[in-house]
Scaffold this active site. Structure first.
Site, PDB file in Angstrom:
ATOM      1  N   PHE A 237      15.834  38.031  42.676  1.00 34.30           N
ATOM      2  CA  PHE A 237      16.733  38.740  43.560  1.00 34.30           C
ATOM      3  C   PHE A 237      18.196  38.229  43.143  1.00 34.30           C
ATOM      4  O   PHE A 237      18.895  39.100  42.885  1.00 34.30           O
ATOM      5  CB  PHE A 237      16.361  38.080  44.957  1.00 34.30           C
TER       6      PHE A 237
ATOM      7  N   LEU B  67       8.570  36.293  35.021  1.00 33.40           N
ATOM      8  CA  LEU B  67       8.163  37.459  35.970  1.00 33.40           C
ATOM      9  C   LEU B  67       6.879  37.052  36.951  1.00 33.40           C
ATOM     10  O   LEU B  67       6.363  37.834  37.659  1.00 33.40           O
ATOM     11  CB  LEU B  67       7.659  38.725  34.979  1.00 33.40           C
TER      12      LEU B  67
ATOM     13  N   TYR C 229      11.295  20.784  48.473  1.00 30.97           N
ATOM     14  CA  TYR C 229      11.996  21.944  47.795  1.00 30.97           C
ATOM     15  C   TYR C 229      13.365  21.266  47.946  1.00 30.97           C
ATOM     16  O   TYR C 229      14.270  21.289  46.911  1.00 30.97           O
ATOM     17  CB  TYR C 229      11.923  23.123  48.691  1.00 30.97           C
TER      18      TYR C 229
ATOM     19  N   LYS D  45      16.255  19.917  44.788  1.00 39.06           N
ATOM     20  CA  LYS D  45      17.541  20.545  44.604  1.00 39.06           C
ATOM     21  C   LYS D  45      18.502  19.120  44.897  1.00 39.06           C
ATOM     22  O   LYS D  45      19.185  19.196  43.694  1.00 39.06           O
ATOM     23  CB  LYS D  45      17.871  21.394  45.956  1.00 39.06           C
TER      24      LYS D  45
ATOM     25  N   ASN E  22      21.870  30.900  53.638  1.00 37.78           N
ATOM     26  CA  ASN E  22      20.967  32.104  53.349  1.00 37.78           C
ATOM     27  C   ASN E  22      21.224  33.252  52.616  1.00 37.78           C
ATOM     28  O   ASN E  22      22.176  33.948  53.467  1.00 37.78           O
ATOM     29  CB  ASN E  22      20.322  32.013  54.909  1.00 37.78           C
TER      30      ASN E  22
ATOM     31  N   VAL F 202      14.193  35.677  56.290  1.00 36.33           N
ATOM     32  CA  VAL F 202      14.096  36.471  57.497  1.00 36.33           C
ATOM     33  C   VAL F 202      14.744  37.752  57.539  1.00 36.33           C
ATOM     34  O   VAL F 202      14.159  38.618  58.147  1.00 36.33           O
ATOM     35  CB  VAL F 202      14.938  35.295  58.831  1.00 36.33           C
TER      36      VAL F 202
ATOM     37  N   ARG G 141       8.870  27.085  66.137  1.00 36.04           N
ATOM     38  CA  ARG G 141       8.200  26.259  65.084  1.00 36.04           C
ATOM     39  C   ARG G 141       8.560  24.668  65.053  1.00 36.04           C
ATOM     40  O   ARG G 141       9.875  24.711  65.195  1.00 36.04           O
ATOM     41  CB  ARG G 141       8.228  26.925  63.768  1.00 36.04           C
ATOM     42  N   GLU G 142       7.609  23.846  64.959  1.00 37.15           N
ATOM     43  CA  GLU G 142       7.897  22.456  64.664  1.00 37.15           C
ATOM     44  C   GLU G 142       9.013  22.315  63.515  1.00 37.15           C
ATOM     45  O   GLU G 142       8.635  22.912  62.463  1.00 37.15           O
ATOM     46  CB  GLU G 142       6.836  21.729  64.799  1.00 37.15           C
ATOM     47  N   GLY G 143       9.846  21.437  63.797  1.00 41.69           N
ATOM     48  CA  GLY G 143      10.736  20.991  62.286  1.00 41.69           C
ATOM     49  C   GLY G 143      11.751  22.181  62.124  1.00 41.69           C
ATOM     50  O   GLY G 143      12.792  21.849  61.240  1.00 41.69           O
TER      51      GLY G 143
HETATM   52  N1  LIG Z   1      17.741  33.031  48.380  1.00 38.32           N
HETATM   53  C1  LIG Z   1      18.088  32.093  48.985  1.00 38.32           C
HETATM   54  O1  LIG Z   1      18.607  32.212  49.829  1.00 38.32           O
HETATM   55  C2  LIG Z   1      18.391  30.897  48.197  1.00 38.32           C
HETATM   56  C3  LIG Z   1      19.281  29.781  48.796  1.00 38.32           C
HETATM   57  C4  LIG Z   1      19.385  28.813  48.046  1.00 38.32           C
HETATM   58  C5  LIG Z   1      19.107  28.462  46.836  1.00 38.32           C
HETATM   59  N2  LIG Z   1      18.533  29.465  46.440  1.00 38.32           N
HETATM   60  C6  LIG Z   1      18.026  29.327  44.530  1.00 38.32           C
HETATM   61  O2  LIG Z   1      18.544  30.452  43.944  1.00 38.32           O
HETATM   62  C7  LIG Z   1      17.685  30.556  42.828  1.00 38.32           C
HETATM   63  C8  LIG Z   1      17.046  32.022  42.608  1.00 38.32           C
HETATM   64  O3  LIG Z   1      16.400  32.322  43.990  1.00 38.32           O
HETATM   65  P1  LIG Z   1      16.135  33.759  44.361  1.00 38.32           P
HETATM   66  O4  LIG Z   1      16.144  33.825  45.931  1.00 38.32           O
HETATM   67  O5  LIG Z   1      16.853  34.633  43.449  1.00 38.32           O
HETATM   68  O6  LIG Z   1      14.393  33.688  44.015  1.00 38.32           O
HETATM   69  P2  LIG Z   1      13.629  35.129  43.138  1.00 38.32           P
HETATM   70  O7  LIG Z   1      12.059  34.471  43.272  1.00 38.32           O
HETATM   71  O8  LIG Z   1      13.961  36.004  43.584  1.00 38.32           O
HETATM   72  O9  LIG Z   1      14.031  34.437  41.671  1.00 38.32           O
HETATM   73  C9  LIG Z   1      13.697  33.544  40.910  1.00 38.32           C
HETATM   74  C10 LIG Z   1      13.054  34.017  39.562  1.00 38.32           C
HETATM   75  O10 LIG Z   1      12.955  32.906  38.425  1.00 38.32           O
HETATM   76  C11 LIG Z   1      11.316  33.290  37.943  1.00 38.32           C
HETATM   77  N3  LIG Z   1      10.829  32.231  37.728  1.00 38.32           N
HETATM   78  C12 LIG Z   1      10.108  31.425  38.521  1.00 38.32           C
HETATM   79  N4  LIG Z   1       9.464  30.324  37.900  1.00 38.32           N
HETATM   80  C13 LIG Z   1       9.904  30.518  36.656  1.00 38.32           C
HETATM   81  C14 LIG Z   1       9.470  29.698  35.683  1.00 38.32           C
HETATM   82  N5  LIG Z   1       8.725  28.711  35.594  1.00 38.32           N
HETATM   83  N6  LIG Z   1       9.934  30.279  34.212  1.00 38.32           N
HETATM   84  C15 LIG Z   1      10.440  31.156  34.009  1.00 38.32           C
HETATM   85  N7  LIG Z   1      10.837  32.111  34.963  1.00 38.32           N
HETATM   86  C16 LIG Z   1      10.557  31.755  36.520  1.00 38.32           C
HETATM   87  C17 LIG Z   1      11.071  34.253  38.927  1.00 38.32           C
HETATM   88  O11 LIG Z   1       9.821  35.336  38.420  1.00 38.32           O
HETATM   89  C18 LIG Z   1      11.966  34.969  39.616  1.00 38.32           C
HETATM   90  O12 LIG Z   1      12.503  36.278  38.737  1.00 38.32           O
HETATM   91  C19 LIG Z   1      16.332  29.512  42.993  1.00 38.32           C
HETATM   92  O13 LIG Z   1      16.819  28.415  42.489  1.00 38.32           O
HETATM   93  C20 LIG Z   1      16.584  29.335  44.433  1.00 38.32           C
HETATM   94  O14 LIG Z   1      16.008  27.992  44.563  1.00 38.32           O
HETATM   95  C21 LIG Z   1      18.138  30.717  46.825  1.00 38.32           C
END
Ligand SMILES: NC(=O)c1ccc[n+]([C@@H]2O[C@H](COP(=O)([O-])OP(=O)(O)OC[C@H]3O[C@@H](n4cnc5c(N)ncnc54)[C@H](O)[C@@H]3O)[C@@H](O)[C@H]2O)c1
Length: 307
Positions: A11, A33, A140, A144, A169, A183, A267-269
């Protein structure tokens, strides 16, 4: 600039890759993927399907010689991390170390890393500033926090530059239902499919919703920022609290539908209020969110409808 984006088929990654290509950067994506899609990756970026834990990642780094790395690939689900702390640790910590080792062994200058509001847990003061106490309430969030410490130590020991961005978010087109901040994507899909919306609690709970295009721009700015503002953590947020009730109203307006949510017990927490201060990113990185929530929600809804 030649950049590696891990998780670039996901994403946030795919939106960031689109922006990098617009800026004329050379982009290589590595992604297994597991949740990302090949179709998300810009035609001008090169996708290599590999896991971040694979030893062969180092060969890619040695051949390609990246200037900088945006390391987004991760296990992104908070509830999953509670059930499977081992998998969370493996992907988010051992995966990070595998990437950091490849960086330092091949002379990468800078790593930009997505941290999260989950590092703060239930904070005492809102908006939360970067110097607030870190009290993660999930594995998680802990992975981080720990990642941020790894980045700082790699800087100290190996002079590898870093910028860690604690996203609020994130929402927008191509978001999955899993992960963090889901959400908006869950409600958008339900409203599009005329399914009932369930809200836990009274709907007065607030979150800080940031549009993915603004996050993508922050990622690019962090990669290109001068050294004087690197090697620290920044919140990436709107610094605005929006209640789940308001979010539902705006999504129903975007859809042109009347939506009556079902209210379920809280939801709790669950944290009641959340917003992150963005003053450090605004004053030091020169980044500012550009897309108002109502516009971002409209775009997100119409993208899903078209699909
Ligand atoms: N979406 C949010 O609101 C949010 C908030 C804070 C932090 N983040 C962080 O941003 C980053 C991207 O999140 P996102 O929302 O785009 O998630 P997402 O799931 O859309 O993207 C993660 C990508 O990583 C790839 N991936 C997962 N495990 C892998 C592995 N072991 N090896 C290679 N590729 C792998 C997945 O195929 C996917 O394309 C993450 O680190 C997430 O923790 C996201």
């Amino acid at each position: 600039m030649k950049v590696l984006v891990t998780g670039g088929a996901g994403f946030i990654g795919s939106h960031t890759v689109d922006k990098m290509i617009d800026k004329g950067w050379e982009v290589v994506v590595i992604d297994n993927l597991s949740s990302g899609l090949k179709a998300n990756v810009h035609a001008k970026a090169r996708l290599i399907v590999i896991d971040i834990l694979d030893n062969k990642v180092l060969d890619i780094f040695s051949q390609e010689k990246f200037d900088a790395v945006l390391h987004l690939a991760a296990q992104t689900s908070v509830p999953y991390s509670i059930e499977h702390p081992d998998v969370d640790c493996q992907v988010n910590l051992l995966g990070l170390v595998n990437i950091m080792e490849a960086c330092r062994k091949t002379g990468v200058k800078r790593v930009v890393f997505p941290s999260s509001a989950a590092v703060y847990g239930d904070a005492d003061n809102i908006p939360i500033t970067e110097d607030a106490e870190l009290k993660p309430e999930s594995f998680y969030g802990l992975s981080k926090c720990t990642s941020e410490r790894y980045l700082a130590l790699y800087r100290q020991i190996y002079q590898l530059e870093y910028v860690a961005l604690r996203y609020a978010n994130v929402y927008g087109e191509r978001q999955g239902d899993g992960g963090e901040g889901g959400v908006v994507s869950i409600f958008t899909r339900k409203i599009a499919e005329d399914q009932p919306i369930h809200i836990f609690g009274d709907g007065g709970q607030t979150r800080d919703f940031i549009y993915v295009g603004d996050v993508a721009e922050a990622n690019c700015q962090a990669l290109a920022a001068p050294l004087s503002v690197a090697n620290r953590v920044y919140n990436v947020s709107t610094q605005t609290q929006t209640s789940v009730n308001t979010l539902t109203d705006w999504l129903s307006k975007a859809a042109g539908k009347t939506v009556t949510p079902n209210y379920l017990p809280p939801r709790e927490g669950d944290i009641y209020h959340s917003a992150l201060s963005n003053q450090a990113a605004v004053t030091r990185l020169g980044w500012k969110p550009q897309i108002p929530l109502a516009d971002g929600l409209r775009q997100t809804y119409h993208f899903l409808r078209k699909k």
